[in-house]
Design a protein around this motif. Structure first.
Motif, PDB file in Angstrom:
ATOM      1  N   VAL A  90      42.024  35.805  55.715  1.00  0.00           N
ATOM      2  CA  VAL A  90      42.146  34.584  54.927  1.00  0.00           C
ATOM      3  C   VAL A  90      40.796  34.173  54.360  1.00  0.00           C
ATOM      4  CG1 VAL A  90      42.805  32.146  54.997  1.00  0.00           C
ATOM      5  CG2 VAL A  90      44.144  33.829  56.265  1.00  0.00           C
ATOM      6  N   ILE A  91      39.730  34.386  55.130  1.00  0.00           N
ATOM      7  CA  ILE A  91      38.387  34.046  54.648  1.00  0.00           C
ATOM      8  C   ILE A  91      38.076  34.781  53.352  1.00  0.00           C
ATOM      9  CG2 ILE A  91      35.918  34.247  55.155  1.00  0.00           C
ATOM     10  CD1 ILE A  91      36.605  33.834  58.106  1.00  0.00           C
ATOM     11  N   PHE A  92      38.347  36.063  53.319  1.00  0.00           N
ATOM     12  CA  PHE A  92      38.037  36.844  52.126  1.00  0.00           C
ATOM     13  C   PHE A  92      38.995  36.509  50.977  1.00  0.00           C
ATOM     14  CE2 PHE A  92      36.273  39.368  55.632  1.00  0.00           C
ATOM     15  CZ  PHE A  92      34.972  39.480  55.195  1.00  0.00           C
ATOM     16  N   PHE A  93      40.222  36.163  51.304  1.00  0.00           N
ATOM     17  CA  PHE A  93      41.152  35.724  50.265  1.00  0.00           C
ATOM     18  C   PHE A  93      40.630  34.447  49.612  1.00  0.00           C
ATOM     19  CE2 PHE A  93      44.820  33.590  48.505  1.00  0.00           C
ATOM     20  CZ  PHE A  93      45.589  34.612  47.980  1.00  0.00           C
ATOM     21  N   VAL A  94      40.162  33.498  50.421  1.00  0.00           N
ATOM     22  CA  VAL A  94      39.593  32.260  49.889  1.00  0.00           C
ATOM     23  C   VAL A  94      38.360  32.551  49.042  1.00  0.00           C
ATOM     24  CG1 VAL A  94      38.494  30.068  50.504  1.00  0.00           C
ATOM     25  CG2 VAL A  94      40.488  30.843  51.761  1.00  0.00           C
ATOM     26  N   ALA A  95      37.531  33.479  49.502  1.00  0.00           N
ATOM     27  CA  ALA A  95      36.301  33.806  48.780  1.00  0.00           C
ATOM     28  C   ALA A  95      36.578  34.366  47.388  1.00  0.00           C
ATOM     29  CB  ALA A  95      35.464  34.800  49.584  1.00  0.00           C
ATOM     30  N   VAL A  96      37.732  34.975  47.201  1.00  0.00           N
ATOM     31  CA  VAL A  96      38.108  35.508  45.889  1.00  0.00           C
ATOM     32  C   VAL A  96      38.888  34.477  45.080  1.00  0.00           C
ATOM     33  CG1 VAL A  96      39.494  37.254  44.712  1.00  0.00           C
ATOM     34  CG2 VAL A  96      38.072  37.900  46.652  1.00  0.00           C
ATOM     35  N   ALA A  97      39.809  33.767  45.729  1.00  0.00           N
ATOM     36  CA  ALA A  97      40.700  32.867  45.004  1.00  0.00           C
ATOM     37  C   ALA A  97      40.019  31.571  44.575  1.00  0.00           C
ATOM     38  CB  ALA A  97      41.923  32.548  45.860  1.00  0.00           C
ATOM     39  N   ALA A  98      39.217  30.961  45.441  1.00  0.00           N
ATOM     40  CA  ALA A  98      38.613  29.666  45.126  1.00  0.00           C
ATOM     41  C   ALA A  98      37.715  29.720  43.887  1.00  0.00           C
ATOM     42  CB  ALA A  98      37.849  29.130  46.336  1.00  0.00           C
ATOM     43  N   PRO A  99      36.823  30.719  43.744  1.00  0.00           N
ATOM     44  CA  PRO A  99      36.037  30.783  42.515  1.00  0.00           C
ATOM     45  C   PRO A  99      36.888  30.979  41.262  1.00  0.00           C
ATOM     46  CG  PRO A  99      35.010  32.093  44.236  1.00  0.00           C
ATOM     47  CD  PRO A  99      36.368  31.701  44.743  1.00  0.00           C
ATOM     48  N   GLU A 100      37.987  31.705  41.390  1.00  0.00           N
ATOM     49  CA  GLU A 100      38.868  31.871  40.235  1.00  0.00           C
ATOM     50  C   GLU A 100      39.488  30.537  39.819  1.00  0.00           C
ATOM     51  OE1 GLU A 100      39.418  34.400  38.348  1.00  0.00           O
ATOM     52  OE2 GLU A 100      38.261  35.884  39.475  1.00  0.00           O
ATOM     53  N   LEU A 101      39.716  29.665  40.779  1.00  0.00           N
ATOM     54  CA  LEU A 101      40.366  28.392  40.480  1.00  0.00           C
ATOM     55  C   LEU A 101      39.432  27.390  39.825  1.00  0.00           C
ATOM     56  CD1 LEU A 101      42.526  27.902  43.699  1.00  0.00           C
ATOM     57  CD2 LEU A 101      43.357  28.332  41.397  1.00  0.00           C
ATOM     58  N   VAL A 102      38.169  27.345  40.246  1.00  0.00           N
ATOM     59  CA  VAL A 102      37.284  26.287  39.742  1.00  0.00           C
ATOM     60  C   VAL A 102      36.006  26.799  39.081  1.00  0.00           C
ATOM     61  CG1 VAL A 102      38.154  24.548  41.342  1.00  0.00           C
ATOM     62  CG2 VAL A 102      36.250  25.998  42.045  1.00  0.00           C
ATOM     63  N   SER A 103      35.431  27.887  39.570  1.00  0.00           N
ATOM     64  CA  SER A 103      34.145  28.331  39.030  1.00  0.00           C
ATOM     65  C   SER A 103      34.266  28.797  37.583  1.00  0.00           C
ATOM     66  CB  SER A 103      33.571  29.461  39.905  1.00  0.00           C
ATOM     67  OG  SER A 103      33.330  29.008  41.214  1.00  0.00           O
ATOM     68  N   ARG A 104      35.369  29.417  37.246  1.00  0.00           N
ATOM     69  CA  ARG A 104      35.563  29.886  35.862  1.00  0.00           C
ATOM     70  C   ARG A 104      35.565  28.716  34.892  1.00  0.00           C
ATOM     71  NH1 ARG A 104      38.124  34.937  35.022  1.00  0.00           N
ATOM     72  NH2 ARG A 104      39.335  34.008  33.334  1.00  0.00           N
ATOM     73  N   ASP A 105      36.224  27.621  35.263  1.00  0.00           N
ATOM     74  CA  ASP A 105      36.265  26.450  34.378  1.00  0.00           C
ATOM     75  C   ASP A 105      34.890  25.813  34.246  1.00  0.00           C
ATOM     76  OD1 ASP A 105      38.943  26.876  34.028  1.00  0.00           O
ATOM     77  OD2 ASP A 105      39.584  25.344  35.453  1.00  0.00           O
ATOM     78  N   LEU A 106      34.125  25.780  35.329  1.00  0.00           N
ATOM     79  CA  LEU A 106      32.764  25.235  35.256  1.00  0.00           C
ATOM     80  C   LEU A 106      31.895  26.072  34.326  1.00  0.00           C
ATOM     81  CD1 LEU A 106      32.121  24.385  39.018  1.00  0.00           C
ATOM     82  CD2 LEU A 106      32.204  22.736  37.141  1.00  0.00           C
ATOM     83  N   ARG A 107      32.018  27.372  34.432  1.00  0.00           N
ATOM     84  CA  ARG A 107      31.174  28.270  33.636  1.00  0.00           C
ATOM     85  C   ARG A 107      31.547  28.228  32.159  1.00  0.00           C
ATOM     86  NH1 ARG A 107      27.714  32.364  34.777  1.00  0.00           N
ATOM     87  NH2 ARG A 107      27.485  34.031  33.227  1.00  0.00           N
ATOM     88  N   SER A 108      32.834  28.141  31.860  1.00  0.00           N
ATOM     89  CA  SER A 108      33.273  28.177  30.453  1.00  0.00           C
ATOM     90  C   SER A 108      33.184  26.824  29.768  1.00  0.00           C
ATOM     91  CB  SER A 108      34.717  28.694  30.381  1.00  0.00           C
ATOM     92  OG  SER A 108      35.586  27.845  31.116  1.00  0.00           O
ATOM     93  N   GLY A 109      32.968  25.744  30.529  1.00  0.00           N
ATOM     94  CA  GLY A 109      32.791  24.427  29.932  1.00  0.00           C
ATOM     95  C   GLY A 109      34.053  23.798  29.367  1.00  0.00           C
ATOM     96  N   VAL A 110      35.204  24.085  29.965  1.00  0.00           N
ATOM     97  CA  VAL A 110      36.461  23.543  29.447  1.00  0.00           C
ATOM     98  C   VAL A 110      36.901  22.269  30.166  1.00  0.00           C
ATOM     99  CG1 VAL A 110      37.258  25.824  28.751  1.00  0.00           C
ATOM    100  CG2 VAL A 110      37.851  24.964  31.016  1.00  0.00           C
ATOM    101  N   LEU A 111      36.105  21.795  31.116  1.00  0.00           N
ATOM    102  CA  LEU A 111      36.515  20.612  31.875  1.00  0.00           C
ATOM    103  C   LEU A 111      36.726  19.367  31.011  1.00  0.00           C
ATOM    104  CD1 LEU A 111      34.465  20.947  35.174  1.00  0.00           C
ATOM    105  CD2 LEU A 111      36.906  21.290  34.829  1.00  0.00           C
ATOM    106  N   PRO A 112      35.929  19.132  29.947  1.00  0.00           N
ATOM    107  CA  PRO A 112      36.232  17.970  29.095  1.00  0.00           C
ATOM    108  C   PRO A 112      37.646  18.000  28.516  1.00  0.00           C
ATOM    109  CG  PRO A 112      34.026  18.755  28.649  1.00  0.00           C
ATOM    110  CD  PRO A 112      34.658  19.764  29.565  1.00  0.00           C
ATOM    111  N   LEU A 113      38.192  19.185  28.284  1.00  0.00           N
ATOM    112  CA  LEU A 113      39.570  19.272  27.794  1.00  0.00           C
ATOM    113  C   LEU A 113      40.552  18.840  28.871  1.00  0.00           C
ATOM    114  CD1 LEU A 113      39.397  22.699  25.902  1.00  0.00           C
ATOM    115  CD2 LEU A 113      39.203  20.393  24.941  1.00  0.00           C
ATOM    116  N   TYR A 114      40.295  19.242  30.120  1.00  0.00           N
ATOM    117  CA  TYR A 114      41.166  18.833  31.216  1.00  0.00           C
ATOM    118  C   TYR A 114      41.099  17.328  31.448  1.00  0.00           C
ATOM    119  CZ  TYR A 114      42.060  23.640  32.763  1.00  0.00           C
ATOM    120  OH  TYR A 114      42.472  24.937  32.851  1.00  0.00           O
ATOM    121  N   PHE A 115      39.915  16.753  31.292  1.00  0.00           N
ATOM    122  CA  PHE A 115      39.725  15.360  31.642  1.00  0.00           C
ATOM    123  C   PHE A 115      40.080  14.398  30.510  1.00  0.00           C
ATOM    124  CE2 PHE A 115      36.407  17.015  34.783  1.00  0.00           C
ATOM    125  CZ  PHE A 115      37.355  17.059  35.791  1.00  0.00           C
ATOM    126  N   SER A 116      40.674  14.899  29.444  1.00  0.00           N
ATOM    127  CA  SER A 116      41.213  14.007  28.424  1.00  0.00           C
ATOM    128  C   SER A 116      42.528  13.426  28.935  1.00  0.00           C
ATOM    129  CB  SER A 116      41.435  14.772  27.120  1.00  0.00           C
ATOM    130  OG  SER A 116      42.362  15.829  27.305  1.00  0.00           O
TER     131      SER A 116
END
Length: 293
Positions: A90-116
């Motif tokens: 489960v630890i390694f599953f989290v290590a792969v899944a969690a960055p896919e859920l939030v880190s990609r959005d932080l890097r691509s800068g799409v959060l202002p679209l979500y927060f509208s």
């Protein structure tokens, strides 16, 4: 006065006149998308390899345990022990899944679209957290249910045997939910600190694995009280301590026992609640800061 020379061109744009589903629909869409992302659904074949490899391993282990029980006529591992023994995956599953859920959005800068509108700032991290926790619960609870089905069909005690297995399964599913809540909250908080997925994955693994030596050091101290409280130092052993207190016999089987926590079970339960609550609070604070930029 000169005549106006501007021309208005009708290029076919129309106002949206359909139903506006609002906050609940947006939250649900984020949750479902996050749950699919955790398992690599809707993404490339490469993104599906590791999540489904982990799913295949835990399911194969559950199927093997079920087959062994059918052959020898008795269980070799309880449902709750299964969750404990699979926690390292489960630890390694989290290590792969969690960055896919939030880190990609932080890097691509799409959060202002979500927060509208109409999505409040807190809904984004909460939807992602709920999606990851659900994925982890399915990862542990699904194989537990496979084990239950095998036990239900092989029991020789009729409905009474099935009922007994069900009484063992239900608290173990709740225990799997505790694993999911703790791992998801800690993992998502760490992943939200960086937009680089490799750094996020490494940080998550470090938090879970680097705290284990601390537990080992404290558990051999000369003080018995320190020994019994040592397992608070790591999220994994913390959950195991709560299980030892709450589940008792379900984690004691064939000479194997749970985490030796003495009479500090309530302390472990309170610590687990505070850990999850603290991670959620920090996660919400993190996204208030991100939104304010």
């Amino acid at each position: 006065m000169p005549e106006p020379t501007g021309v208005i061109h009708d290029i076919g744009y129309q106002r949206y006149t359909g139903p506006r589903l609002g906050r609940r629909a947006v939250f649900g869409a984020l949750y479902l998308h996050g749950l699919r992302t955790a398992f690599g659904l809707g993404r490339s074949a490469k993104a599906k390899i590791f999540p489904w490899l982990v799913v295949g391993i835990v399911t194969a282990v559950a199927a093997a345990l079920t087959a062994i029980r059918a052959q020898i006529g008795e269980a070799v591992m309880t449902y709750a022990q299964f969750a404990d023994n699979m926690s390292w995956l489960v630890i390694f599953f989290v290590a792969v899944a969690a960055p896919e859920l939030v880190s990609r959005d932080l890097r691509s800068g799409v959060l202002p679209l979500y927060f509208s509108r109409p999505l409040p700032r807190a809904d984004y991290p909460l939807a992602k957290l709920l999606a990851l926790a659900t994925a982890l619960w399915l990862l542990l609870g699904g194989p537990q249910f496979v084990m239950f089905l095998g036990a239900a069909f092989s029991t020789g005690d009729g409905m009474s045997g099935v009922a007994e297995e069900l009484l063992d399964l239900l608290p173990s599913l709740l225990y799997a939910g505790l694993w999911a809540a703790v791992f998801a909250s800690v993992g998502l908080l760490v992943a939200s600190l960086t937009g680089k997925r490799a750094f996020a994955a490494g940080g998550i693994v470090a938090v879970f694995l680097m705290t284990t030596p601390i537990v080992g050091t404290l558990s051999v101290m000369p003080s018995r009280t320190v020994n019994e409280l040592a397992f608070l130092a790591s999220p994994s052993t913390l959950v195991g301590g709560v299980g030892s207190w709450a589940l008792g016999d379900l984690l004691t089987f064939e000479g194997q026992s749970g985490v030796p926590i003495g009479g500090f079970g309530p302390v472990y339960a309170v610590a687990a609640v505070l850990l999850v609550a603290g991670c959620v609070a920090l996660l919400l604070r993190r996204y208030r800061k991100v939104a304010a930029r």
